[in-house]
Design a protein around this motif. Structure first.
Motif, PDB file in Angstrom:
ATOM      1  N   MET A  17      20.451  29.728 -27.264  1.00 46.41           N
ATOM      2  CA  MET A  17      21.536  30.412 -26.599  1.00 46.41           C
ATOM      3  C   MET A  17      22.809  30.180 -27.396  1.00 46.41           C
ATOM      4  SD  MET A  17      23.120  29.898 -22.764  1.00 46.41           S
ATOM      5  CE  MET A  17      23.007  28.146 -22.839  1.00 46.41           C
ATOM      6  N   LYS A  18      23.581  31.233 -27.635  1.00 44.68           N
ATOM      7  CA  LYS A  18      24.867  31.125 -28.304  1.00 44.68           C
ATOM      8  C   LYS A  18      25.966  31.429 -27.295  1.00 44.68           C
ATOM      9  CE  LYS A  18      23.320  32.396 -32.896  1.00 44.68           C
ATOM     10  NZ  LYS A  18      23.526  33.275 -34.042  1.00 44.68           N
ATOM     11  N   LEU A  19      27.049  30.661 -27.396  1.00 47.30           N
ATOM     12  CA  LEU A  19      28.189  30.847 -26.494  1.00 47.30           C
ATOM     13  C   LEU A  19      29.468  30.990 -27.296  1.00 47.30           C
ATOM     14  CD1 LEU A  19      27.428  28.010 -23.920  1.00 47.30           C
ATOM     15  CD2 LEU A  19      27.020  30.432 -23.620  1.00 47.30           C
ATOM     16  N   SER A  20      30.439  31.708 -26.754  1.00 46.47           N
ATOM     17  CA  SER A  20      31.738  31.811 -27.414  1.00 46.47           C
ATOM     18  C   SER A  20      32.611  30.593 -27.099  1.00 46.47           C
ATOM     19  CB  SER A  20      32.460  33.088 -26.974  1.00 46.47           C
ATOM     20  OG  SER A  20      32.715  33.061 -25.589  1.00 46.47           O
ATOM     21  N   ALA A  21      32.304  29.893 -26.038  1.00 43.49           N
ATOM     22  CA  ALA A  21      33.085  28.711 -25.664  1.00 43.49           C
ATOM     23  C   ALA A  21      32.881  27.609 -26.693  1.00 43.49           C
ATOM     24  CB  ALA A  21      32.678  28.219 -24.278  1.00 43.49           C
ATOM     25  N   ARG A  22      33.953  27.032 -27.181  1.00 44.84           N
ATOM     26  CA  ARG A  22      33.873  26.003 -28.212  1.00 44.84           C
ATOM     27  C   ARG A  22      33.817  24.593 -27.644  1.00 44.84           C
ATOM     28  NH1 ARG A  22      31.576  29.048 -30.935  1.00 44.84           N
ATOM     29  NH2 ARG A  22      32.613  30.635 -32.130  1.00 44.84           N
ATOM     30  N   ASN A  23      34.195  24.420 -26.402  1.00 41.85           N
ATOM     31  CA  ASN A  23      34.186  23.100 -25.777  1.00 41.85           C
ATOM     32  C   ASN A  23      32.874  22.893 -25.038  1.00 41.85           C
ATOM     33  OD1 ASN A  23      36.936  22.378 -26.526  1.00 41.85           O
ATOM     34  ND2 ASN A  23      37.521  24.007 -25.121  1.00 41.85           N
ATOM     35  N   GLN A  24      31.877  22.391 -25.768  1.00 46.12           N
ATOM     36  CA  GLN A  24      30.558  22.144 -25.203  1.00 46.12           C
ATOM     37  C   GLN A  24      30.305  20.642 -25.274  1.00 46.12           C
ATOM     38  OE1 GLN A  24      27.647  24.752 -27.067  1.00 46.12           O
ATOM     39  NE2 GLN A  24      29.228  26.300 -27.378  1.00 46.12           N
ATOM     40  N   LEU A  25      30.364  19.991 -24.118  1.00 40.92           N
ATOM     41  CA  LEU A  25      30.274  18.541 -24.051  1.00 40.92           C
ATOM     42  C   LEU A  25      28.910  18.122 -23.502  1.00 40.92           C
ATOM     43  CD1 LEU A  25      33.814  18.034 -22.526  1.00 40.92           C
ATOM     44  CD2 LEU A  25      33.176  17.997 -24.934  1.00 40.92           C
ATOM     45  N   LYS A  26      28.132  17.460 -24.354  1.00 40.96           N
ATOM     46  CA  LYS A  26      26.778  17.046 -23.976  1.00 40.96           C
ATOM     47  C   LYS A  26      26.820  15.723 -23.221  1.00 40.96           C
ATOM     48  CE  LYS A  26      22.299  16.245 -26.185  1.00 40.96           C
ATOM     49  NZ  LYS A  26      21.615  16.220 -27.492  1.00 40.96           N
ATOM     50  N   GLY A  27      26.032  15.633 -22.168  1.00 41.46           N
ATOM     51  CA  GLY A  27      25.975  14.405 -21.403  1.00 41.46           C
ATOM     52  C   GLY A  27      24.736  14.351 -20.529  1.00 41.46           C
ATOM     53  N   THR A  28      24.798  13.485 -19.539  1.00 41.84           N
ATOM     54  CA  THR A  28      23.689  13.260 -18.623  1.00 41.84           C
ATOM     55  C   THR A  28      24.183  13.418 -17.191  1.00 41.84           C
ATOM     56  OG1 THR A  28      22.752  11.679 -20.183  1.00 41.84           O
ATOM     57  CG2 THR A  28      21.921  11.596 -17.938  1.00 41.84           C
ATOM     58  N   VAL A  29      23.420  14.132 -16.377  1.00 42.80           N
ATOM     59  CA  VAL A  29      23.784  14.296 -14.965  1.00 42.80           C
ATOM     60  C   VAL A  29      23.732  12.920 -14.307  1.00 42.80           C
ATOM     61  CG1 VAL A  29      23.160  15.364 -12.767  1.00 42.80           C
ATOM     62  CG2 VAL A  29      22.896  16.655 -14.905  1.00 42.80           C
ATOM     63  N   CYS A  30      24.869  12.484 -13.760  1.00 45.98           N
ATOM     64  CA  CYS A  30      24.933  11.152 -13.152  1.00 45.98           C
ATOM     65  C   CYS A  30      25.129  11.207 -11.636  1.00 45.98           C
ATOM     66  CB  CYS A  30      26.028  10.314 -13.810  1.00 45.98           C
ATOM     67  SG  CYS A  30      27.699  10.935 -13.589  1.00 45.98           S
ATOM     68  N   GLU A  31      25.458  12.383 -11.116  1.00 44.93           N
ATOM     69  CA  GLU A  31      25.656  12.491  -9.666  1.00 44.93           C
ATOM     70  C   GLU A  31      25.601  13.962  -9.269  1.00 44.93           C
ATOM     71  OE1 GLU A  31      29.205  11.418  -6.494  1.00 44.93           O
ATOM     72  OE2 GLU A  31      29.038  10.228  -8.321  1.00 44.93           O
ATOM     73  N   ILE A  32      24.989  14.244  -8.135  1.00 45.17           N
ATOM     74  CA  ILE A  32      24.978  15.582  -7.557  1.00 45.17           C
ATOM     75  C   ILE A  32      25.285  15.448  -6.078  1.00 45.17           C
ATOM     76  CG2 ILE A  32      23.642  17.666  -7.065  1.00 45.17           C
ATOM     77  CD1 ILE A  32      21.842  16.933  -9.463  1.00 45.17           C
ATOM     78  N   ASN A  33      26.383  16.061  -5.653  1.00 45.53           N
ATOM     79  CA  ASN A  33      26.746  16.069  -4.236  1.00 45.53           C
ATOM     80  C   ASN A  33      26.493  17.472  -3.713  1.00 45.53           C
ATOM     81  OD1 ASN A  33      27.748  13.354  -4.031  1.00 45.53           O
ATOM     82  ND2 ASN A  33      29.461  14.016  -5.289  1.00 45.53           N
ATOM     83  N   SER A  34      25.471  17.604  -2.876  1.00 48.65           N
ATOM     84  CA  SER A  34      25.065  18.914  -2.373  1.00 48.65           C
ATOM     85  C   SER A  34      25.820  19.276  -1.111  1.00 48.65           C
ATOM     86  CB  SER A  34      23.565  18.927  -2.083  1.00 48.65           C
ATOM     87  OG  SER A  34      22.854  18.780  -3.276  1.00 48.65           O
ATOM     88  N   GLY A  35      26.313  20.507  -1.106  1.00 52.22           N
ATOM     89  CA  GLY A  35      26.941  21.064   0.082  1.00 52.22           C
ATOM     90  C   GLY A  35      26.073  22.189   0.615  1.00 52.22           C
ATOM     91  N   SER A  36      26.569  22.909   1.592  1.00 50.92           N
ATOM     92  CA  SER A  36      25.766  23.992   2.171  1.00 50.92           C
ATOM     93  C   SER A  36      25.703  25.203   1.246  1.00 50.92           C
ATOM     94  CB  SER A  36      26.328  24.393   3.534  1.00 50.92           C
ATOM     95  OG  SER A  36      27.684  24.782   3.405  1.00 50.92           O
TER      96      SER A  36
END
Length: 69
Positions: A1-20
Motif C-alpha cells: 500500500m502506498k500513501l501520500s501521508a509522510r508521517n507514518q509512525l510504526k509501533g505496537t497497539v498497547c491499549e484499546i478502549n472500546s465504546g459503543s
C-alpha cells in the motif's frame, strides 16, 4: 500500500478502549511515546487490532494549530 501521508509512525497497539460506536486505540512507538487515535469500532475490527499487534499511526494534516493561555 502506498500513501501520500509522510508521517507514518510504526509501533505496537498497547491499549484499546472500546465504546459503543468508536474505539480509542493507543500505539506505543519505539521511542516510548504513545499516539492515540479515535476510529470507528468497525474499522478496528476490520484491521484486526489487538494488544501487541504491530500498527502504524499515519498522520496527514494541512495545518497545525499551536495555542497558549
Amino acid at each position: 500500500m502506498k500513501l501520500s501521508a509522510r508521517n507514518q509512525l510504526k509501533g505496537t497497539v498497547c491499549e484499546i478502549n472500546s465504546g459503543s460506536v468508536n474505539d480509542v486505540v493507543k500505539i506505543k512507538l519505539a521511542s516510548g511515546d504513545v499516539i492515540s487515535a479515535t476510529i470507528t469500532k468497525q474499522s478496528a475490527e476490520e484491521l484486526g487490532l489487538e494488544l501487541g499487534k504491530e500498527a502504524y499511526a499515519v498522520i496527514k494534516a494541512s495545518s497545525v494549530i499551536v495555542a497558549v493561555d
